[in-house]
Design an enzyme around this catalytic site. Structure first.
Site, PDB file in Angstrom:
ATOM      1  N   SER A  20      22.878  50.288   0.824  1.00 38.02           N
ATOM      2  CA  SER A  20      22.335  50.644   2.138  1.00 38.02           C
ATOM      3  C   SER A  20      21.078  51.503   2.095  1.00 38.02           C
ATOM      4  CB  SER A  20      23.399  51.347   2.988  1.00 38.02           C
ATOM      5  OG  SER A  20      23.648  52.653   2.519  1.00 38.02           O
ATOM      6  N   LYS A  91      22.808  58.738   3.995  1.00 38.14           N
ATOM      7  CA  LYS A  91      21.911  58.075   4.937  1.00 38.14           C
ATOM      8  C   LYS A  91      20.703  58.980   5.160  1.00 38.14           C
ATOM      9  CE  LYS A  91      24.902  54.754   5.843  1.00 38.14           C
ATOM     10  NZ  LYS A  91      24.748  53.441   5.262  1.00 38.14           N
TER      11      LYS A  91
END
Length: 194
Positions: A20, A91
């Protein structure tokens, strides 16, 4: 014991489990997470790469493993050879409390408070988002996204859940400072500005 204390309170290696955050972070990279970055007056900034506990926000409620298994995982993660207990995610911070985060403008860019966001960290060939959204980030919470937008479960995917896909600031474990392993990928993760 010293590694456990340092890993619990100061800095900890974190193993990247997914794609990701490509190409900034690759599967298997080990990053050093500064657990003191936001203590003692440090502020979370747009563009920071953070590790946070997603339990109940990005994942189910609670950790199904027992106390012994959690202790073993904590010891392994404190020296960078295993995953930490709970559901830890890495993230990039895109929106801060009070920000209006919207996708997308006429050129396909994410806007923060009506200003297009420059995202040099995006994986080459990626668009900022295929999903349209327009959210005001609640105070004390963060809007987070992966750099590999087409392969990231992030705030966009959780818009309908409590909190609207945002992460409480108090769930942030620390700021990822640098890739420390493998040596050929050693790099700082700090972003200027924000």
């Amino acid at each position: 014991m010293v590694f456990l204390l340092i890993g619990s309170y100061v800095a900890q290696p974190f193993v990247i489990p997914s794609r990701s955050m490509q190409t900034t972070l690759e599967v298997g990279d080990r990053v050093l997470v500064n657990k003191l970055a936001y203590r003692f007056g440090g502020e979370i900034r747009r563009g920071d790469v953070v590790v946070f506990d997603g339990t109940g926000v990005f994942s189910g409620e609670g950790d199904p493993t027992g106390p012994l298994a959690r202790t073993v995982r904590t010891l392994a993660s404190s020296v960078g050879i295993g995953r930490a207990p709970g559901d830890d995610y890495v993230k990039r911070v895109i929106g801060l409390g009070g920000d209006r985060v919207r996708c997308c403008d006429e050129r396909g860019r994410i806007e923060i408070n009506d200003v297009p966001l420059d995202e040099p960290w995006l994986r080459p060939g990626e668009t900022p988002s295929e999903v349209e959204f327009d959210i005001r980030v609640p105070e004390g919470r963060l809007w987070v996204m992966g750099d590999h937008r087409s392969d990231s479960v992030d705030s966009r995917d959780l818009l309908g859940r409590p909190g609207g896909g945002t992460v409480p600031e108090d769930r942030v474990i620390g700021r990822a400072e640098a890739v420390v392993w493998p040596p050929a990928r050693h790099a700082s993760l700090r972003v200027s500005g924000g």
